[in-house]
Scaffold this motif. Structure first.
Motif, PDB file in Angstrom:
ATOM      1  N   TYR A   8       0.710  -1.113  -0.184  1.00  0.00           N
ATOM      2  CA  TYR A   8       0.002  -0.093  -0.163  1.00  0.00           C
ATOM      3  C   TYR A   8       1.002   1.155   0.075  1.00  0.00           C
ATOM      4  N   PHE A   9       1.931   1.241   0.726  1.00  0.00           N
ATOM      5  CA  PHE A   9       2.880   2.380   0.977  1.00  0.00           C
ATOM      6  C   PHE A   9       3.380   2.625  -0.340  1.00  0.00           C
ATOM      7  N   LEU A  10       4.037   1.494  -1.215  1.00  0.00           N
ATOM      8  CA  LEU A  10       4.731   1.695  -2.551  1.00  0.00           C
ATOM      9  C   LEU A  10       3.694   2.339  -3.313  1.00  0.00           C
ATOM     10  N   PRO A  30      -9.722   4.523   3.302  1.00  0.00           N
ATOM     11  CA  PRO A  30      -9.356   4.384   4.697  1.00  0.00           C
ATOM     12  C   PRO A  30      -8.330   3.283   4.789  1.00  0.00           C
ATOM     13  N   ALA A  31      -8.739   2.084   4.140  1.00  0.00           N
ATOM     14  CA  ALA A  31      -7.724   0.871   4.152  1.00  0.00           C
ATOM     15  C   ALA A  31      -6.473   1.285   4.214  1.00  0.00           C
ATOM     16  N   VAL A  32      -5.993   2.131   2.958  1.00  0.00           N
ATOM     17  CA  VAL A  32      -4.796   2.124   2.657  1.00  0.00           C
ATOM     18  C   VAL A  32      -4.405   3.397   3.681  1.00  0.00           C
ATOM     19  N   SER A  33      -4.923   4.395   4.091  1.00  0.00           N
ATOM     20  CA  SER A  33      -4.466   5.237   5.036  1.00  0.00           C
ATOM     21  C   SER A  33      -4.165   4.706   6.357  1.00  0.00           C
ATOM     22  N   LYS A  34      -5.038   3.839   6.853  1.00  0.00           N
ATOM     23  CA  LYS A  34      -4.714   3.068   8.157  1.00  0.00           C
ATOM     24  C   LYS A  34      -3.325   2.113   8.117  1.00  0.00           C
ATOM     25  N   ALA A  35      -3.128   1.403   6.926  1.00  0.00           N
ATOM     26  CA  ALA A  35      -2.208   0.787   7.015  1.00  0.00           C
ATOM     27  C   ALA A  35      -0.893   1.309   6.631  1.00  0.00           C
ATOM     28  N   ILE A  36      -0.767   2.384   6.221  1.00  0.00           N
ATOM     29  CA  ILE A  36       0.606   3.422   6.066  1.00  0.00           C
ATOM     30  C   ILE A  36       0.653   4.121   7.415  1.00  0.00           C
ATOM     31  N   ARG A  37      -0.387   4.428   8.180  1.00  0.00           N
ATOM     32  CA  ARG A  37      -0.507   4.788   9.599  1.00  0.00           C
ATOM     33  C   ARG A  37       0.269   3.963  10.277  1.00  0.00           C
ATOM     34  N   GLN A  38      -0.239   2.714  10.460  1.00  0.00           N
ATOM     35  CA  GLN A  38       0.333   1.568  11.297  1.00  0.00           C
ATOM     36  C   GLN A  38       1.797   1.319  10.884  1.00  0.00           C
ATOM     37  N   LEU A  39       2.137   1.184   9.598  1.00  0.00           N
ATOM     38  CA  LEU A  39       3.744   1.184   9.238  1.00  0.00           C
ATOM     39  C   LEU A  39       4.490   2.419   9.659  1.00  0.00           C
ATOM     40  N   GLU A  40       4.070   3.571   9.671  1.00  0.00           N
ATOM     41  CA  GLU A  40       4.731   4.737  10.185  1.00  0.00           C
ATOM     42  C   GLU A  40       4.837   4.487  11.676  1.00  0.00           C
ATOM     43  N   ALA A  45       8.715   6.661  12.123  1.00  0.00           N
ATOM     44  CA  ALA A  45       9.175   7.641  11.232  1.00  0.00           C
ATOM     45  C   ALA A  45       7.812   8.115  10.206  1.00  0.00           C
ATOM     46  N   THR A  46       7.913   9.316   9.875  1.00  0.00           N
ATOM     47  CA  THR A  46       6.895   9.881   8.759  1.00  0.00           C
ATOM     48  C   THR A  46       7.493   9.551   7.693  1.00  0.00           C
ATOM     49  N   LEU A  47       6.524   8.747   6.722  1.00  0.00           N
ATOM     50  CA  LEU A  47       6.972   8.155   5.519  1.00  0.00           C
ATOM     51  C   LEU A  47       6.513   9.001   4.110  1.00  0.00           C
ATOM     52  N   LEU A  48       5.355   9.796   4.548  1.00  0.00           N
ATOM     53  CA  LEU A  48       4.703  10.570   3.528  1.00  0.00           C
ATOM     54  C   LEU A  48       3.996  11.664   4.022  1.00  0.00           C
ATOM     55  N   ASP A  49       4.536  12.818   3.230  1.00  0.00           N
ATOM     56  CA  ASP A  49       4.045  14.212   3.840  1.00  0.00           C
ATOM     57  C   ASP A  49       2.769  14.475   3.158  1.00  0.00           C
ATOM     58  N   ARG A  50       1.688  14.688   3.676  1.00  0.00           N
ATOM     59  CA  ARG A  50       0.464  14.947   3.177  1.00  0.00           C
ATOM     60  C   ARG A  50       0.213  16.321   3.198  1.00  0.00           C
ATOM     61  N   VAL A  63      14.005   6.104   1.810  1.00  0.00           N
ATOM     62  CA  VAL A  63      14.803   4.907   2.440  1.00  0.00           C
ATOM     63  C   VAL A  63      13.874   3.629   2.624  1.00  0.00           C
ATOM     64  N   VAL A  64      12.910   3.565   2.925  1.00  0.00           N
ATOM     65  CA  VAL A  64      11.855   2.599   3.121  1.00  0.00           C
ATOM     66  C   VAL A  64      11.530   2.078   1.717  1.00  0.00           C
ATOM     67  N   MET A  65      11.209   2.887   0.745  1.00  0.00           N
ATOM     68  CA  MET A  65      10.957   2.555  -0.496  1.00  0.00           C
ATOM     69  C   MET A  65      11.948   1.510  -1.189  1.00  0.00           C
ATOM     70  N   GLU A  66      13.147   1.859  -0.895  1.00  0.00           N
ATOM     71  CA  GLU A  66      14.290   0.877  -1.674  1.00  0.00           C
ATOM     72  C   GLU A  66      14.067  -0.413  -1.122  1.00  0.00           C
ATOM     73  N   GLN A  67      14.017  -0.320   0.333  1.00  0.00           N
ATOM     74  CA  GLN A  67      14.014  -1.638   0.869  1.00  0.00           C
ATOM     75  C   GLN A  67      12.686  -2.404   0.718  1.00  0.00           C
ATOM     76  N   ALA A  68      11.432  -1.642   0.530  1.00  0.00           N
ATOM     77  CA  ALA A  68      10.031  -2.268   0.449  1.00  0.00           C
ATOM     78  C   ALA A  68      10.000  -2.996  -1.040  1.00  0.00           C
ATOM     79  N   LYS A  69      10.669  -2.250  -2.058  1.00  0.00           N
ATOM     80  CA  LYS A  69      10.697  -2.684  -3.389  1.00  0.00           C
ATOM     81  C   LYS A  69      11.270  -4.211  -3.301  1.00  0.00           C
TER      82      LYS A  69
END
Length: 308
Positions: A8-10, A30-40, A45-50, A63-69
Motif C-alpha cells: 500500500y505504501f509503495l 481508509p484501508a490504505v491510510s490506516k495501513a500506512i499509518r500503522q507502518l509509520e 518515522a513519517t514516510l509520507l508528507d500529506r 529509504v523505506v521505498m528502496e527496501q520495500a521494493k
C-alpha cells in the motif's frame, strides 16, 4: 510488519495520492491510510508528507521505498515459484500496451489467450512506450510492448512487427495522390504528433532535425484516430505506421509513402531479464510469440533481418 502495508505504501508513493492508490489496489481509501499509518507507527518515522490532496515521500520514506521494493519483489517471487511447484495454471499478469498498438494487434491475442487459460487474469495498462518500458524496468509491469530498439542489458524481448511510417495529409493537400514524399518537403508544414511519452514523438523530431528543420507541432494526442481526424480537419500533417494508415484511409485524408528517409516502426514484447516470471507470464510470452510470429531479437540478427 505486514507485506500488504508495504504494498500500500509503495503504490501511494508511486501515485502520490491515497485515492488513486486505493483505486489501483481495489481497496478503500481508509484501508490504505490506516495501513500506512500503522507502518509509520511501527517504524517510528513519517514516510509520507500529506499536503492537502498531494502526497510527497519524505527522506525516511525514500529509504523505506528502496527496501520495500526488494521485500515485495522477493515475496512475489516466492509466491510465484510456489504456485509453479503446485502446477497451478492460474495467475495474474500486468501488461503495458501503447494505445495504438493494443487496438491494432492485441484484441484477438488477448481473446485467444483467455480461451486457453480462463483462470489467468490480464490487467492491461495503456501508456506510451516510454512509460511502459520504464514500468517494466521498475517491476510495476510484468510484460510490456514497446517500440524498438531498447537496452538489451535490462530486457529480454522478441520483435513481432516492422513497418514504415507513412505521411498522412488532408485530402485537399498538394501532396495528396503523390507517389511518395520526402521528409525535407515538409519543413513548412504544421505537424500533429503523438505525445512526448510515445517513442515516435522523439524519433520523428530527430529525423526532421537530420532532414534540416525543426518540426512545428500544433497538436499532440495519445490516440491515432484523433490524430487522423485533426489531419482531416486541416490542422496539419502526421506520420503514422502502415497499420494505422490502413485504418485511417478514407476519412478525408490521403496516405503518401514516405521516402528519404524511410522511418521504421518496430514493435517488440519485453520483460526483465533478472526477474522471476510466473507460470502465467511465461505462458503469455510463449503464446504471443507463437500467435504474432515473433522472433527473439538476437535470432533476427543471425537470420539477417533488419535490426532495431
Amino acid at each position: 510488519m505486514d507485506i500488504r502495508h508495504l504494498t500500500y505504501f509503495l503504490e501511494t508513493a508511486r501515485l502520490k495520492s491515497f485515492t488513486r492508490a486505493a483505486e489501483s489496489l481495489y481497496v478503500s481509501q481508509p484501508a490504505v491510510s490506516k495501513a500506512i499509518r500503522q507502518l509509520e507507527e511501527e517504524l517510528g518515522a513519517t514516510l509520507l508528507d500529506r499536503v492537502g490532496r498531494r502526497v510527497e515521500v519524505t527522506d525516511a520514506g525514500r529509504v523505506v521505498m528502496e527496501q520495500a521494493k526488494a521485500i515485495t519483489q522477493s515475496f512475489s517471487n516466492l509466491s510465484a515459484q510456489l504456485g509453479d511447484l503446485a502446477e497451478l495454471k492460474r495467475g495474474h499478469i500486468r501488461i503495458g500496451l501503447p494505445p495504438m498498438v493494443g487496438s491494432s494487434f492485441f484484441p484477438k491475442v488477448i481473446g485467444a489467450f483467455h480461451d486457453r487459460y480462463p483462470d489467468v487474469t490480464l490487467q492491461v495498462f495503456e501508456d506510451g512506450a516510454k512509460k511502459v518500458e520504464a514500468d517494466v524496468a521498475e517491476g510495476v509491469l510484468d510484460i510490456g510492448v514497446v517500440v524498438l530498439p531498447l537496452s538489451f542489458d535490462v530486457f529480454d524481448s522478441f520483435q513481432f512487427a516492422e513497418e514504415r511510417l507513412n505521411l498522412v495529409v488532408p485530402a485537399s493537400h498538394a501532396l495528396a495522390g503523390a507517389p511518395s514524399a520526402k521528409l525535407g518537403e515538409l519543413a513548412q508544414e504544421n505537424f500533429v504528433f503523438f505525445r512526448e511519452d510515445f517513442t515516435l514523438h522523439d524519433r520523428i523530431i530527430n529525423e526532421c532535425l537530420q532532414a534540416g528543420f525543426q518540426p512545428r507541432i500544433v497538436y499532440e494526442s495519445s490516440q491515432w484516430d484523433l490524430i487522423s481526424e485533426m489531419v482531416a480537419a486541416g490542422l496539419g500533417v502526421a506520420l503514422l505506421p502502415e497499420t494505422i494508415c490502413r485504418q485511417a484511409s478514407g476519412k478525408s485524408v490521403a496516405v503518401v509513402p514516405l521516402e528519404q528517409p524511410a522511418i521504421w516502426w518496430r514493435l517488440g514484447v519485453i520483460w526483465r531479464k533478472d526477474r522471476y516470471q510466473s507460470y502465467a507470464a511465461r505462458e503469455w510470452i510463449a503464446f504471443t510469440r507463437e500467435w504474432l510470429g515473433g522472433t527473439p531479437i538476437e535470432e533476427r540478427g543471425r537470420l539477417g533481418r533488419r535490426g532495431g
